[in-house]
Design an enzyme around this catalytic site. Structure first.
Site, PDB file in Angstrom:
ATOM      1  N   SER A 102       0.830  -1.208   0.000  1.00  0.00           N
ATOM      2  CA  SER A 102       0.000   0.000   0.000  1.00  0.00           C
ATOM      3  C   SER A 102       0.860   1.252   0.000  1.00  0.00           C
ATOM      4  O   SER A 102       0.378   2.349  -0.230  1.00  0.00           O
ATOM      5  CB  SER A 102      -0.910   0.022   1.239  1.00  0.00           C
ATOM      6  OG  SER A 102      -0.131   0.092   2.416  1.00  0.00           O
ATOM      7  N   CYS A 103       2.155   1.065   0.298  1.00  0.00           N
ATOM      8  CA  CYS A 103       3.149   2.138   0.329  1.00  0.00           C
ATOM      9  C   CYS A 103       2.773   3.194   1.358  1.00  0.00           C
ATOM     10  O   CYS A 103       1.761   3.123   2.009  1.00  0.00           O
ATOM     11  CB  CYS A 103       3.350   2.750  -1.050  1.00  0.00           C
ATOM     12  SG  CYS A 103       4.904   3.636  -1.214  1.00  0.00           S
ATOM     13  N   GLY A 104       3.613   4.186   1.501  1.00  0.00           N
ATOM     14  CA  GLY A 104       3.337   5.226   2.459  1.00  0.00           C
ATOM     15  C   GLY A 104       4.240   6.404   2.228  1.00  0.00           C
ATOM     16  O   GLY A 104       3.941   7.516   2.636  1.00  0.00           O
TER      17      GLY A 104
END
Length: 255
Positions: A102-104
């Protein structure tokens, strides 16, 4: 293989049964960059498949490469390692972390491209209305698992050019951008990007960096996504469902 068969306990009202089901694969991918020597640039949690496109799109979004000409070769080293040999020293620091699906902190090297402001691309409302259903119809792994995001590139007449699925929506966009790099189509100034999830800063910044003038999603954008789309001259469309959508920036492209 992008799906895995599992046993589940299916509960219906007061009954339960053991059934077969399918879930989306998620595995780590080690990205190695090589110039004088090789080093691990990042480890990406992703759905296996289209790893070459994923890695190239990721390196482009991170600012590690500017064009496909910066890359000498891309080699698949086993199931979960991709080695990218560069024609010049790495521009950015190696990541000391795992990049989850989902990355950040994706797109940390993002700089918007001013030439998008001069883009005269236009699209009809009817074409915009048609995109979610076309996206859904072509999500083959999602039909089996219900567990993947997708990113697709359409022409302004609504023709599907590319579609990529992944457990992470950021990965799906990186795969799409990697394909554009390989085909030397950046800036992609005559296309529309449609994504299956919300429109956060990372997703929108990746699209802007690839020169895509119209970005659509079925869910809401964030405030920062709206801000950067407005500044970069990009048309941002959210809540694209059924016969309605919201235009957040640069309405002039929708006719």
């Amino acid at each position: 293989m992008q799906v895995k068969r599992v046993k589940v306990f299916k509960i219906r009202n007061e009954t339960e049964a053991v059934e077969d089901d399918f879930v989306a694969e998620e595995e780590p991918l080690e990205v190695r960059t090589c110039y004088d020597d090789c080093q691990t640039f990042a480890i990406i949690m992703r759905t296996p498949g289209n790893d070459k496109e994923l890695v190239l799109g990721f390196l482009y979004s991170e600012g590690a490469i500017d064009t496909i000409d910066d890359v000498s070769s891309v080699s698949i080293k086993g199931d979960n390692v991709v080695e990218v040999r560069l024609n010049k020293p790495l521009k950015v620091k190696v990541r000391e972390m795992i990049v989850n699906s989902s990355c950040g902190v994706c797109g940390r090297a993002f700089l918007y491209t001013l030439n998008i402001l001069k883009c005269n691309t236009r699209v009809s409302r009817d074409v915009i209305f048609s995109l979610p259903e076309k996206l859904k119809e072509n999500q083959e792994v999602f039909k089996i698992t219900g567990g993947l995001h997708a990113a697709a590139l359409f022409t302004t007449s609504g023709e599907l050019n590319y579609l990529y699925e992944d457990v992470g929506r950021h990965n799906a966009v990186d795969k799409l951008i990697g394909r554009l790099l390989l085909e030397r189509k950046i800036p992609a100034s005559n296309y529309i990007m449609q994504v299956s999830g919300r429109l956060g800063y990372e997703i929108v910044s990746k699209g802007i960096k690839a020169g895509i003038p119209i970005i659509c999603g079925i869910s809401a954008p964030t405030s920062l996504a709206v801000d950067i789309a407005e500044e970069a001259g990009v048309t941002l469309i959210g809540f694209l469902r059924g016969n309605s959508f919201n235009i957040y920036t640069h309405k002039e492209r929708v006719i």
